[in-house]
Design an enzyme around this catalytic site. Structure first.
Site, PDB file in Angstrom:
ATOM      1  N   LYS A   1       0.827  -1.228   0.000  1.00 44.69           N
ATOM      2  CA  LYS A   1       0.000   0.000   0.000  1.00 44.69           C
ATOM      3  C   LYS A   1       0.850   1.263   0.000  1.00 44.69           C
ATOM      4  CE  LYS A   1      -3.124  -1.709   3.353  1.00 44.69           C
ATOM      5  NZ  LYS A   1      -4.190  -1.380   4.327  1.00 44.69           N
TER       6      LYS A   1
ATOM      7  N   LYS B   1       2.290   2.586   2.265  1.00 44.15           N
ATOM      8  CA  LYS B   1       1.954   3.409   3.431  1.00 44.15           C
ATOM      9  C   LYS B   1       3.042   3.216   4.489  1.00 44.15           C
ATOM     10  CE  LYS B   1      -3.143   3.525   3.618  1.00 44.15           C
ATOM     11  NZ  LYS B   1      -4.318   3.238   4.476  1.00 44.15           N
TER      12      LYS B   1
HETATM   13  N1  C2G Z   1     -12.721   4.737   7.192  1.00 46.05           N
HETATM   14  C1  C2G Z   1     -13.944   5.387   7.320  1.00 46.05           C
HETATM   15  N2  C2G Z   1     -13.980   6.737   7.421  1.00 46.05           N
HETATM   16  C2  C2G Z   1     -12.830   7.457   7.405  1.00 46.05           C
HETATM   17  C3  C2G Z   1     -11.581   6.810   7.289  1.00 46.05           C
HETATM   18  C4  C2G Z   1     -11.548   5.431   7.183  1.00 46.05           C
HETATM   19  O1  C2G Z   1     -15.009   4.735   7.347  1.00 46.05           O
HETATM   20  N3  C2G Z   1     -12.917   8.827   7.507  1.00 46.05           N
HETATM   21  C5  C2G Z   1     -12.725   3.272   7.071  1.00 46.05           C
HETATM   22  C6  C2G Z   1     -12.136   2.794   5.745  1.00 46.05           C
HETATM   23  O2  C2G Z   1     -13.128   2.851   4.729  1.00 46.05           O
HETATM   24  C7  C2G Z   1     -11.731   1.360   6.083  1.00 46.05           C
HETATM   25  C8  C2G Z   1     -11.340   1.461   7.573  1.00 46.05           C
HETATM   26  O3  C2G Z   1     -11.897   2.702   8.069  1.00 46.05           O
HETATM   27  O4  C2G Z   1     -12.849   0.486   5.957  1.00 46.05           O
HETATM   28  C9  C2G Z   1      -9.846   1.470   7.782  1.00 46.05           C
HETATM   29  O5  C2G Z   1      -9.300   2.533   7.030  1.00 46.05           O
HETATM   30  P1  C2G Z   1      -7.765   2.422   6.566  1.00 46.05           P
HETATM   31  O6  C2G Z   1      -6.918   2.133   7.740  1.00 46.05           O
HETATM   32  O7  C2G Z   1      -7.461   3.593   5.682  1.00 46.05           O
HETATM   33  O8  C2G Z   1      -7.825   1.089   5.679  1.00 46.05           O
HETATM   34  P2  C2G Z   1      -7.216   0.835   4.231  1.00 46.05           P
HETATM   35  O9  C2G Z   1      -5.832   1.374   4.154  1.00 46.05           O
HETATM   36  O10 C2G Z   1      -8.236   1.272   3.264  1.00 46.05           O
HETATM   37  O11 C2G Z   1      -7.045  -0.772   4.245  1.00 46.05           O
HETATM   38  O12 C2G Z   1      -7.447  -5.145   2.510  1.00 46.05           O
HETATM   39  C10 C2G Z   1      -8.128  -3.925   2.779  1.00 46.05           C
HETATM   40  C11 C2G Z   1      -7.168  -2.869   3.253  1.00 46.05           C
HETATM   41  O13 C2G Z   1      -6.373  -3.350   4.318  1.00 46.05           O
HETATM   42  C12 C2G Z   1      -7.941  -1.633   3.691  1.00 46.05           C
END
Ligand code: C2G
Length: 129
Positions: free
Chosen positions: A45, A47
């Site tokens: 990712k 990240k």
């Molecule tokens: N999320 C949310 N609202 C936000 C930020 C995040 O609802 N303002 C949700 C995202 O949609 C996700 C969860 O919180 O469902 C975790 O967000 P992230 O840590 O950014 O996850 P991500 O990097 O998208 O990883 O295999 C799937 C990946 O691991 C998802």
């Protein structure tokens, strides 16, 4: 017992994450969170997390909606996770809308609206000002 699973990095844990976890838990009785490892975040990712996997895991385990935290090490583990943990519902924020519909073969798939205005990226930008 109805089991739910969701996946994510959850770095710099914020209320958007908690809103998602709260709504995910409301879809069942037991919530598994597959937490992206530091290696997965960096290699898959691009990240770089502020908090390490262990620190992010500790934070998630302190949330009342979370029952179990497991590592997310690859994109391909979801189908086996759903079967191994006897998951009824897979949940993700709707920034992933449609991306995991292949899991409908194994469980319900639910995409929930993201919480607007907040994101780990935004927090980092604001702190730089
Ligand atoms: N999320 C949310 N609202 C936000 C930020 C995040 O609802 N303002 C949700 C995202 O949609 C996700 C969860 O919180 O469902 C975790 O967000 P992230 O840590 O950014 O996850 P991500 O990097 O998208 O990883 O295999 C799937 C990946 O691991 C998802």
């Amino acid at each position: 017992m109805k089991k739910v699973i969701t996946y994510g990095t959850f770095d710099l844990l914020h209320y958007g994450h908690v809103n998602l976890l709260q709504r995910a838990k409301a879809l069942g009785d037991y919530l598994v969170v597959a937490l992206s490892t530091d290696e997965f975040n960096w290699n898959q990712k691009q990240k770089k997390c502020y908090f390490s996997y262990e620190e992010r895991k500790r934070l998630l385990e302190a949330i009342r909606y979370v029952d179990l935290v497991i590592p997310e090490e690859s994109w391909e583990q979801k189908a086996s996770d759903v079967q191994e943990y006897h998951i009824d519902t897979f949940v993700m924020g709707n920034d992933w809308e449609g991306k995991f519909d292949f899991l409908k073969e194994y469980c319900d798939v639910v995409y929930l609206p993201r919480t607007p205005e907040i994101s780990t990226t935004q927090i980092k930008k604001d702190l730089k000002k």
